[in-house]
Design an enzyme around this catalytic site. Structure first.
Site, PDB file in Angstrom:
ATOM      1  N   LYS A  73       7.276  11.390   0.562  1.00  0.00           N
ATOM      2  CA  LYS A  73       6.667  10.831   1.768  1.00  0.00           C
ATOM      3  C   LYS A  73       7.712  10.428   2.808  1.00  0.00           C
ATOM      4  O   LYS A  73       7.378  10.030   3.916  1.00  0.00           O
ATOM      5  CB  LYS A  73       5.814   9.618   1.426  1.00  0.00           C
ATOM      6  CG  LYS A  73       4.798   9.664   0.288  1.00  0.00           C
ATOM      7  CD  LYS A  73       4.270  10.936  -0.144  1.00  0.00           C
ATOM      8  CE  LYS A  73       3.152  10.888  -1.190  1.00  0.00           C
ATOM      9  NZ  LYS A  73       2.190   9.866  -1.097  1.00  0.00           N
TER      10      LYS A  73
ATOM     11  N   GLY B 104      -4.537   7.662   4.663  1.00  0.00           N
ATOM     12  CA  GLY B 104      -5.909   8.137   4.628  1.00  0.00           C
ATOM     13  C   GLY B 104      -6.094   9.385   3.789  1.00  0.00           C
ATOM     14  O   GLY B 104      -7.186   9.923   3.680  1.00  0.00           O
ATOM     15  N   GLY B 105      -4.987   9.814   3.144  1.00  0.00           N
ATOM     16  CA  GLY B 105      -5.102  10.961   2.226  1.00  0.00           C
ATOM     17  C   GLY B 105      -6.158  10.684   1.159  1.00  0.00           C
ATOM     18  O   GLY B 105      -6.854  11.580   0.695  1.00  0.00           O
TER      19      GLY B 105
ATOM     20  N   GLU C  99      -7.764  -0.262   4.567  1.00  0.00           N
ATOM     21  CA  GLU C  99      -6.301  -0.398   4.444  1.00  0.00           C
ATOM     22  C   GLU C  99      -5.712  -0.923   5.740  1.00  0.00           C
ATOM     23  O   GLU C  99      -4.849  -1.805   5.739  1.00  0.00           O
ATOM     24  CB  GLU C  99      -5.666   0.947   4.088  1.00  0.00           C
ATOM     25  CG  GLU C  99      -5.964   1.402   2.677  1.00  0.00           C
ATOM     26  CD  GLU C  99      -5.457   2.799   2.399  1.00  0.00           C
ATOM     27  OE1 GLU C  99      -5.248   3.571   3.362  1.00  0.00           O
ATOM     28  OE2 GLU C  99      -5.264   3.117   1.215  1.00  0.00           O
TER      29      GLU C  99
ATOM     30  N   ASP D 230       0.836  -1.198   0.000  1.00  0.00           N
ATOM     31  CA  ASP D 230       0.000   0.000   0.000  1.00  0.00           C
ATOM     32  C   ASP D 230       0.874   1.252   0.000  1.00  0.00           C
ATOM     33  O   ASP D 230       2.074   1.193   0.278  1.00  0.00           O
ATOM     34  CB  ASP D 230      -0.897  -0.014   1.259  1.00  0.00           C
ATOM     35  CG  ASP D 230      -2.094   0.922   1.141  1.00  0.00           C
ATOM     36  OD1 ASP D 230      -2.959   0.881   2.027  1.00  0.00           O
ATOM     37  OD2 ASP D 230      -2.137   1.707   0.152  1.00  0.00           O
ATOM     38  N   GLY D 231       0.240   2.365  -0.343  1.00  0.00           N
ATOM     39  CA  GLY D 231       0.952   3.642  -0.318  1.00  0.00           C
ATOM     40  C   GLY D 231       0.867   4.254   1.063  1.00  0.00           C
ATOM     41  O   GLY D 231       0.387   3.637   2.010  1.00  0.00           O
ATOM     42  N   ALA D 232       1.339   5.477   1.172  1.00  0.00           N
ATOM     43  CA  ALA D 232       1.232   6.218   2.434  1.00  0.00           C
ATOM     44  C   ALA D 232       1.360   7.702   2.145  1.00  0.00           C
ATOM     45  O   ALA D 232       1.881   8.096   1.102  1.00  0.00           O
ATOM     46  CB  ALA D 232       2.318   5.790   3.422  1.00  0.00           C
TER      47      ALA D 232
HETATM   48  O1  DER Z   1      -5.011   7.043   1.593  1.00  0.00           O
HETATM   49  C1  DER Z   1      -4.007   6.314   1.672  1.00  0.00           C
HETATM   50  O2  DER Z   1      -3.498   5.915   2.743  1.00  0.00           O
HETATM   51  C2  DER Z   1      -3.374   5.930   0.389  1.00  0.00           C
HETATM   52  O3  DER Z   1      -2.504   4.882   0.577  1.00  0.00           O
HETATM   53  C3  DER Z   1      -2.726   7.158  -0.187  1.00  0.00           C
HETATM   54  O4  DER Z   1      -2.507   8.100   0.827  1.00  0.00           O
HETATM   55  C4  DER Z   1      -1.429   6.932  -0.875  1.00  0.00           C
HETATM   56  O5  DER Z   1      -1.303   8.037  -1.672  1.00  0.00           O
HETATM   57  P1  DER Z   1      -0.506   8.051  -3.057  1.00  0.00           P
HETATM   58  O6  DER Z   1       0.029   6.653  -3.288  1.00  0.00           O
HETATM   59  O7  DER Z   1      -1.530   8.440  -4.072  1.00  0.00           O
HETATM   60  O8  DER Z   1       0.546   9.058  -2.831  1.00  0.00           O
END
Ligand code: DER
Length: 235
Positions: free
Chosen positions: A126, A100-101, A108, A86-88
């Site tokens: 990040k 949670g952006g 998640e 996952d992203g962050a």
């Molecule tokens: O909402 C989240 O946690 C998503 O993982 C998100 O914040 C990741 O954002 P990006 O990969 O579009 O930078």
């Protein structure tokens, strides 16, 4: 762009390292970096992917899996996940994350916790020391819609006077999550962001809070693509 290249670099490196043929149940995160994760998994070939099942973390994540012709599963059918990628929004020196952006952090976090291995992929923006340094819009908090005003009031009292309800851009009114809840963005002072676990527990205890976008001590590793084409790994 260098940011997209950095996202792809992080995603490909993490998949090559952590999504191996023996991994059959894969959690797929949300956001703009995970499409590169799916791209790299598809490139591993039909032979290995035909025996796998992919668990989404929301509508966008589900569409990603379906459009890649990968087998879709649910976390209630597959409560044990081999690896979730996952992203962050931001990752500190201790691998704590703001997430949670994209408004998907409830599912998640369920998939991050259910996974033997949870890895984060992100571009260099990040990569941080203290949370709240680069991602300044606040900690995303999913709340029961009828209780949002009470939660806002209490967040103001515990240290976030600037906490706000996340309003939609392409729809009148607030953002509504995939689970039918509202999202609050709550910025806290740096002092409090230096101890994200304590902050997480305090926010989580507020009645009406469904889930908090602080992922403390969950990620096994975080991969950051850099502008110069290198990759930074935190673990
Ligand atoms: O909402 C989240 O946690 C998503 O993982 C998100 O914040 C990741 O954002 P990006 O990969 O579009 O930078």
């Amino acid at each position: 762009s260098t940011i997209e290249a950095a996202k792809r670099l992080a995603a490909w490196t993490a998949v090559d390292k952590h999504v191996l043929p023996e991994h059959k149940v894969i959690g797929i995160g949300s956001g703009s970096t995970v499409p590169y994760v799916v791209e790299r998994i598809v490139a591993q070939g039909h032979e290995v992917n035909k025996d796998r099942v992919f668990i989404p973390t929301g509508f966008q994540s589900k569409e990603l899996i379906v459009n890649a012709n990968l087998r879709l599963g649910d976390v209630d059918q597959y409560p044990i996940i081999d690896v979730t990628v996952d992203g962050a929004d931001e990752v500190d020196h201790d691998l704590n994350c703001i997430k949670g952006g994209g408004g998907c952090h409830l599912r998640e976090k369920v998939l991050a916790e259910a996974a033997d291995t949870f890895v984060v992929v992100a571009d260099y923006r990040k990569n941080s020391e203290v949370l709240g340094t680069t991602f300044i819009q606040g900690i995303p908090i999913e709340v029961a819609s009828f209780a949002y005003a009470k939660v806002l009031q209490n967040l103001h009292l515990i240290g976030s006077p600037k906490a706000v309800l996340r309003m939609a851009k392409a729809k009148a009114g607030p953002v509504v999550s995939d689970n039918g809840n509202f999202i609050i963005d709550a910025p806290f002072p740096a002092e409090m962001m230096k101890d994200p676990y304590t902050l997480l527990t305090r926010i989580k205890m507020l009645t009406g809070v469904v889930e908090v976008g602080l992922f403390c001590q969950m990620a096994k590793a975080a991969y950051f693509g850099n502008q110069d084409g290198s990759v930074t790994v935190k673990w």
